[in-house]
Structure formats: structure tokens, C-alpha cells
Design an enzyme around this catalytic site. Structure first.
Site, PDB file in Angstrom:
ATOM      1  N   HIS A 207       1.049  -1.170   0.140  1.00  0.00           N
ATOM      2  CA  HIS A 207      -0.088  -0.013   0.005  1.00  0.00           C
ATOM      3  C   HIS A 207       0.733   1.089   0.027  1.00  0.00           C
ATOM      4  O   HIS A 207       0.431   2.275  -0.611  1.00  0.00           O
ATOM      5  CB  HIS A 207      -0.924  -0.051   1.037  1.00  0.00           C
ATOM      6  CG  HIS A 207      -1.942  -1.065   0.994  1.00  0.00           C
ATOM      7  ND1 HIS A 207      -1.979  -2.217   1.688  1.00  0.00           N
ATOM      8  CD2 HIS A 207      -3.012  -1.024   0.149  1.00  0.00           C
ATOM      9  CE1 HIS A 207      -3.018  -2.873   1.171  1.00  0.00           C
ATOM     10  NE2 HIS A 207      -3.750  -2.458   0.228  1.00  0.00           N
TER      11      HIS A 207
ATOM     12  N   GLU B 257     -10.594 -11.056  -4.184  1.00  0.00           N
ATOM     13  CA  GLU B 257      -9.175 -10.975  -4.118  1.00  0.00           C
ATOM     14  C   GLU B 257      -8.770 -11.784  -3.016  1.00  0.00           C
ATOM     15  O   GLU B 257      -7.596 -12.092  -2.779  1.00  0.00           O
ATOM     16  CB  GLU B 257      -8.930  -9.451  -3.621  1.00  0.00           C
ATOM     17  CG  GLU B 257      -9.714  -8.860  -2.245  1.00  0.00           C
ATOM     18  CD  GLU B 257      -9.216  -7.396  -1.887  1.00  0.00           C
ATOM     19  OE1 GLU B 257      -8.359  -6.987  -2.211  1.00  0.00           O
ATOM     20  OE2 GLU B 257     -10.217  -6.993  -0.791  1.00  0.00           O
TER      21      GLU B 257
ATOM     22  N   ASP C 189      -4.082  -8.370  -3.648  1.00  0.00           N
ATOM     23  CA  ASP C 189      -4.189  -9.454  -2.944  1.00  0.00           C
ATOM     24  C   ASP C 189      -4.543 -10.820  -3.354  1.00  0.00           C
ATOM     25  O   ASP C 189      -3.954 -11.898  -2.776  1.00  0.00           O
ATOM     26  CB  ASP C 189      -5.517  -9.025  -1.767  1.00  0.00           C
ATOM     27  CG  ASP C 189      -4.931  -8.124  -0.851  1.00  0.00           C
ATOM     28  OD1 ASP C 189      -4.032  -8.275  -0.092  1.00  0.00           O
ATOM     29  OD2 ASP C 189      -5.791  -7.103  -0.669  1.00  0.00           O
TER      30      ASP C 189
ATOM     31  N   CYS D 274      -9.121  -4.123 -10.670  1.00  0.00           N
ATOM     32  CA  CYS D 274      -8.788  -2.700  -9.812  1.00  0.00           C
ATOM     33  C   CYS D 274      -7.263  -2.820  -9.331  1.00  0.00           C
ATOM     34  O   CYS D 274      -6.637  -1.803  -8.707  1.00  0.00           O
ATOM     35  CB  CYS D 274      -9.662  -1.968  -9.061  1.00  0.00           C
ATOM     36  SG  CYS D 274     -10.081  -3.186  -7.468  1.00  0.00           S
TER      37      CYS D 274
HETATM   38  C1  PEP Z   1      -6.118  -5.472  -4.311  1.00  0.00           C
HETATM   39  O1  PEP Z   1      -6.023  -6.154  -3.298  1.00  0.00           O
HETATM   40  O2  PEP Z   1      -5.894  -5.687  -5.698  1.00  0.00           O
HETATM   41  C2  PEP Z   1      -6.899  -3.911  -4.159  1.00  0.00           C
HETATM   42  C3  PEP Z   1      -7.292  -3.210  -5.112  1.00  0.00           C
HETATM   43  O3  PEP Z   1      -7.042  -3.693  -3.067  1.00  0.00           O
HETATM   44  P1  PEP Z   1      -5.807  -3.193  -1.776  1.00  0.00           P
HETATM   45  O4  PEP Z   1      -4.599  -2.865  -2.790  1.00  0.00           O
HETATM   46  O5  PEP Z   1      -6.314  -1.870  -1.549  1.00  0.00           O
HETATM   47  O6  PEP Z   1      -5.477  -4.083  -1.055  1.00  0.00           O
HETATM   48 MG    MG Z   2      -6.873  -5.644  -1.531  1.00  0.00          MG
END
Ligand code: PEP
Ligand code: MG
Length: 582
Positions: free
Chosen positions: A191, A435, A459, A506
Site C-alpha cells: 500500500h 481478491e 491481494d 482494480c
Molecule cells: C487489491 O488487493 O488488488 C486491491 C485493489 O486492494 P488493495 O490494494 O487496497 O488491497
Molecule cells: Mg486488496
């Protein structure tokens, strides 16, 4: 000049003086103090202890209210230690009798006790030793005034070098002064990495230990394209980077001309390109790039940015701001995905005390265990949904029961709002992140109960391959091109199609132009990408036909190892869109 290789996570070049934050972050500046200031030094010690106790009381109350008393108890134990008169007395004695500085006395006493406990063995004693070291860190923070959060207050332009930056620390970096950053740990889809992109800061993570040799003030280059950190560059290198930076800016300006053009293939198939955002302030950039709306709003940053729990009205205002930028267009608001590496300062110890935080109380699980916090957010989402096309999305859904629980809660919140006579939309479209492998495997079943899927590859890769997305030691195993991941994506897209459920991707995979043809070829017609990738991905879409994309997706099944599949995708991207930067 010293060059270190790390993982490039946010493009661009930053050149500036280094501000270093070490692994422990604290130097003990002096060992002895003059006899005539001993009294005031003792006073300083007690002042620091009082501040630590007050901090711990706040954390204790917040953690108990949000997560339950057992979590508050972690802070209570530390508070009791800080209040122990024997411990305080021992530190004071060293200052009075040996003229030690309070910093040195604190370190000496707490480290000695910690060492004694460590010698008693693992398990319980090791935990207690850890508690003592943690307390040492807290007291030193107050004594030295070097609180990490003061990073946000760096007052002149600098490049930040740190062992680690948590997502909340990153969210609080002041862009006016921080030119870029590099960390010893971290992975491509962490993140912190995603935030670097959101803030437009060049960043390199996972460099390995390199801070011991940097004292701060040296000129540093962060090369966010190649993943290099160059300390004390020579004149020739500096000149080369300044030139490359100028070239890069020209390419970026050329790409800007794609902003108003549609994201459609050469044969006219429209791909809806949405933006992923962490902060409402990113919407303007998405609008300029011609985004079709917001496909992922990571709302947890409302918590991480300010360090305070937002009120219902603060949630509402942040969402309304995003919605206003996209009148009549979809805005997907994802409910809180706190936990794992994303946690406010107040939750730090809870998360650290949880073995396997990535598999623990995070995301939807955390909110379902904290109904008041969850309901506050759901109320704001339903209220703002009265103003436009708001879609509600749950993160990290791993079972159908969890999804149903979350949906019941939405219905309950809608009833409350109706009873209170507050304007709201009781039935916005509801979707879920796919995910966790269980959700991908049962995608057909899940598709019966939601309006849309959004595949979170960050994830999904981590949980499918069992590879920590933020750990550089295993980053060679973390790949969007892994055949197992690609197969799961194809299966989810097929399951969604069979039930007429819309589906997008995403995770960071959709922001990498290398995968655009594959994703479109599998049947995806919606992608949600980082704002700084919208134009590049659009450029690839506009360079290919649907038939070409389909062929790439079909041929991808012939590869059985990630490295080969990645070279295949890279080669195809070069063939379709040679001008794309890879
Ligand atoms: C993901 O896991 O791909 C996602 C978009 O969520 P985050 O990156 O916030 O965990
Ligand atoms: Mg995620």
C-alpha cells in the site's frame, strides 16, 4: 557515488538532499549532562513519562472502544510499566548519581531489563522484552522530539530514506517538501507503493539495508523507473538524470493529448477506464485523463491521513466531493479496508501483536467486528448515494456468509435512515472485491448475490501464491503474470458473464500496460487503474483491435511459468504499441 538497486514502484526522478529515518529512528545524542542541570533533566524525564502515559491512555480507550477490551489491554500493560515507580526511580537514580542524560538512562535501564528477560527464553519472556523495548522507543520519542509523524513537517525539500514507511506515514507526507522516497523494505504492490503513485512521488522500495552508510544531507537520486537509489552522485550522473527527467516530462505532455479521446480499440470496442483513488484530491487528475468514473475509492485513507476516526459527516463530505467531480458517472466506494499494513497509529500494536496480520482481523472482517464504526461509514455512503451513481463495494470477501452479513447491515442502516427521515438511497448497487482465492473459486455462487465484481489482483496474487505483497525477499515470486493468477482471472470473468454481472480489475495489474491486451482479451470491458496510468493504458487500448487482444489472451494459456508469460506479454505490448514506456 553509491548505487543501490531496489523495486521501482512509482515513476519519476527525484533529486535532493537526504533525510534519513533509520530502522530504530533514534540516536542517543549524549551520555552525560552537567551537574547543575541534573534537576531539570530529571524533570524532563518525568515530563516525557507523563506524556507517554497520556498517549497510552488515549490508545487504550480507542482500541477498547473499537476493537474490544482485550486489545485495549495491550496498551494498558504498557501504561502500567510506564507508571511503575520502581522503573522511574531506577532511571532517575542513573541521572542523579551518574549524570547520565535522560535518553541514555532510559535506554540503559530498559535495555538491560529486556536483555535479562530475553535470556530467560522464548515465548512469554520474549514478548515482555519486546514490551520494554517498545516503551523505550516511546519515551525516547518524547525526549528527543523525533516523532516519526513529524516527518510530515519536513520543512525544506528533501528525499526521504527510511527503513520502512507505513501507509499512514506515507499518506501524511507533505508533497511540498518530500520529493520522493526510498525504503529498505516493501514490495511492488504494497500500500505504501500504491500511495507513492497516488501522491505522484518517485519511489523505490525493497532496497535492502543501506541506511547505515547514509548520515543525511547527502545528495540522493531516486530513479522511480529503474528502481535505483544513487547516493552522492557524480556530476556526469546528475547531468544524465536531469536530461532524462526532461525527456520524461515531454513524453508525459504528449500523452496528455489522449485525455479527451475515448478509450476504445481500433475497431471501436469501448473499454470503460475508471480511476483508483485514495484521496478525494485525486479526482481532478482522473477527470483530466478522461476517466469514466471512479472504480475504486480506498476510503480507509480517511482514517490514515488524519490519525482520527472520521465522523459520518466527514465521510459524507469526502464522498460528495468525489461524486461532484463525476456527475452522472459511477463512483465505487469501497468500505474500510483497514488492517494488515494499513492501520492508524492507534492500532499499531494491535496489528503487530496479531500473528499473520494479513490473514487476521483486516478489512471486511474488521468492520464486521466493529459495527458502530462500520455503520457510521454505511450511513454516509447510503446518504451520499442519494446524490448520484454511488456503488458500494466490500473488500476481502472470503465467504458468502460474510457477504450476506454485510448486506444485512446495509439494509438495517437503510431502515435507520428512513426512520430518521434522512435522505438516502436504500438500494445502491452492491459489489465485492474478488481478491481471496475462495471468492474466485466460488465466483458463480457469489455472482448470484452481487451487482458487480472488482478483481483485486494485489491481494489475489498474494493469497493465491502465498507470497507477501510487501516483502522484498519474495518479490521475485510475486507476479501478475503467474499462470495460476491469470487462470483465476479468466474464471472470474467467465462466471460474471454467465450471470450478467459486471466485472472489472482494480489491482495494480490493470495499471500496467503490459497486461492491458490480456485483460481485454479475456472479456473485461472495465478496468480501474491508478490515475497516473490512465493515459498509458488508454494508449495501448487505442493501439489494438479486439481480435488481437483475444488472440493474446488465448495464447497466454500456453505458458506455464510466470517469467515466460511475462516476456510474452512484454513482447506483444512492444509489437502493438512500441511507444508505450516499459
Ligand atoms: C487489491 O488487493 O488488488 C486491491 C485493489 O486492494 P488493495 O490494494 O487496497 O488491497
Ligand atoms: Mg486488496
Amino acid at each position: 557515488m553509491e548505487t543501490r538497486q531496489g523495486i521501482a514502484v512509482s515513476p519519476g526522478v527525484a533529486i535532493g538532499p537526504a533525510v534519513v529515518l533509520g530502522a530504530e529512528g533514534f540516536r542517543i545524542p549524549q551520555r552525560l549532562v552537567a551537574v547543575d542541570i541534573v534537576d531539570s533533566e530529571v524533570h524532563r524525564l518525568h515530563g516525557a513519562l507523563q506524556s507517554v502515559i497520556a498517549d497510552l491512555e488515549t490508545h487504550e480507550a480507542l482500541a477498547s472502544a473499537r476493537l474490544g477490551r482485550q486489545y485495549g489491554a495491550i496498551f494498558a500493560a504498557h501504561r502500567q510499566l510506564a507508571q511503575d515507580p520502581k522503573l522511574g526511580g531506577e532511571i532517575e537514580r542513573l541521572i542523579r548519581e551518574n549524570c547520565f542524560s535522560p535518553e541514555f538512562a532510559v535506554s540503559r535501564v530498559l535495555r538491560e531489563h529486556a536483555r535479562t528477560l530475553q535470556k530467560l527464553g522464548d515465548g512469554y519472556f520474549a514478548e515482555r522484552a519486546h514490551d520494554l523495548l517498545d516503551l523505550e522507543k516511546r519515551i525516547l520519542q518524547h525526549l528527543l522530539g523525533e516523532r516519526r509523524e513529524e516527518l510530515a513537517h519536513v520543512q525544506s525539500q528533501a528525499v526521504v530514506l527510511a527503513h520502512n514507511l507505513t501507509p499512514s506515514e506515507t499518506a501524511n507526507l507533505d508533497k511540498k517538501f518530500v520529493l520522493g522516497f526510498s525504503t529498505e523494505v516493501g514490495g511492488k504492490s504494497s500500500h505504501t507503493a500504491i500511495l507513492a503513485g497516488a501522491l505522484g512521488l518517485p519511489a523505490v522500495v525493497g532496497v535492502g539495508s543501506f541506511l547505515a552508510g547514509v548520515s543525511g544531507g547527502e545528495t540522493v537520486i531516486i530513479d522511480g523507473h529503474e528502481g535505483l537509489v544513487i547516493i552522492d552522485p557524480d556530476e556526469a550522473t546528475l547531468a544524465r538524470y536531469r536530461e532524462a527527467d526532461a525527456r520524461q516530462k515531454t513524453v508525459a505532455i504528449q500523452l496528455q493529448s489522449l485525455g479527451p479521446l475515448p478509450a476504445q480499440t481500433k475497431d471501436g470496442v469501448e473499454i470503460k477506464l475508471f480511476g483508483n483513488i485514495e484521496f478525494p484530491s485525486e479526482v481532478e487528475h482522473c477527470v483530466e485523463c478522461g476517466a469514466a468514473g471512479i472504480g475504486l475509492y480506498r476510503t480507509e485513507f480517511l482514517y490514515l491521513e488524519g490519525g482520527q476516526e472520521p465522523t459520518e459527516q466527514q465521510h459524507y463530505e469526502a464522498y460528495a466531493r468525489v461524486l461532484r467531480a463525476f456527475p452522472g458517472k459511477p463512483v465505487v466506494i469501497r468500505t474500510l479496508d483497514l488492517g494488515a499494513e494499513k492501520f492508524p497509529q492507534t492500532m499499531q500494536q494491535i496489528i503487530e501483536a496479531t500473528p499473520n496480520p494479513t490473514l487476521g482481523l483486516r478489512s471486511l472482517r474488521l468492520t464486521l467486528a466493529n459495527l458502530p464504526m462500520f455503520k457510521t461509514q454505511l450511513r454516509a455512503i447510503l446518504r451520499v448515494a442519494a446524490l448520484g451513481d454511488v456503488r458500494l463495494m466490500f473488500p476481502l470477501v472470503s465467504t458468502l456468509y460474510e457477504l450476506r452479513q454485510a448486506r444485512w447491515l446495509v439494509a438495517e442502516v437503510a431502515e435507520d435512515l428512513a426512520e430518521e427521515g434522512l435522505e438516502h438511497n436504500p438500494k445502491p448497487k452492491i459489489g465485492m472485491m474478488v481478491e481471496v482465492p475462495s471468492a474466485a473459486i466460488l465466483a458463480e455462487e457469489f455472482a448470484r448475490e452481487v451487482d458487480f465484481f472488482s478483481i483485486g489482483t494485489n491481494d489475489l496474487i498474494q493469497y493465491t501464491l502465498g507470497v507477501d505483497r510487501a516483502n522484498p525477499a519474495v518479490s521475485h515470486l510475486y507476479s501478475s503474470a503467474d499462470p495460476a493468477v491469470c487462470r483465476l482471472i479468466r474464471q472470474v470473468v467467465a462466471a460474471a458473464a454467465s450471470r450478467d454481472v459486471t466485472v472489472s480489475v482494480c489491482g495494480q495489474m490493470s495499471s500496467d500496460p503490459m497486461f492491458t491486451a490480456f485483460l481485454v482479451g479475456t472479456g473485461l470491458r472495465e478496468l480501474s487503474v491508478s490515475p497516473n496510468a490512465i493515459l498509458e493504458v488508454k494508449q495501448v487500448i487505442r493501439s489494438m483491435t479486439l481480435a488481437q487482444a483475444r488472440e493474446i489472451a488465448e495464447r497466454s494459456v500456453l505458458f506455464d511459468v510466470a517469467r515466460d508469460l511475462e516476456s510474452y506479454f512484454r513482447g506483444e505490448l512492444h509489437r502493438l504499441c512500441p511507444q508505450s514506456e516499459i
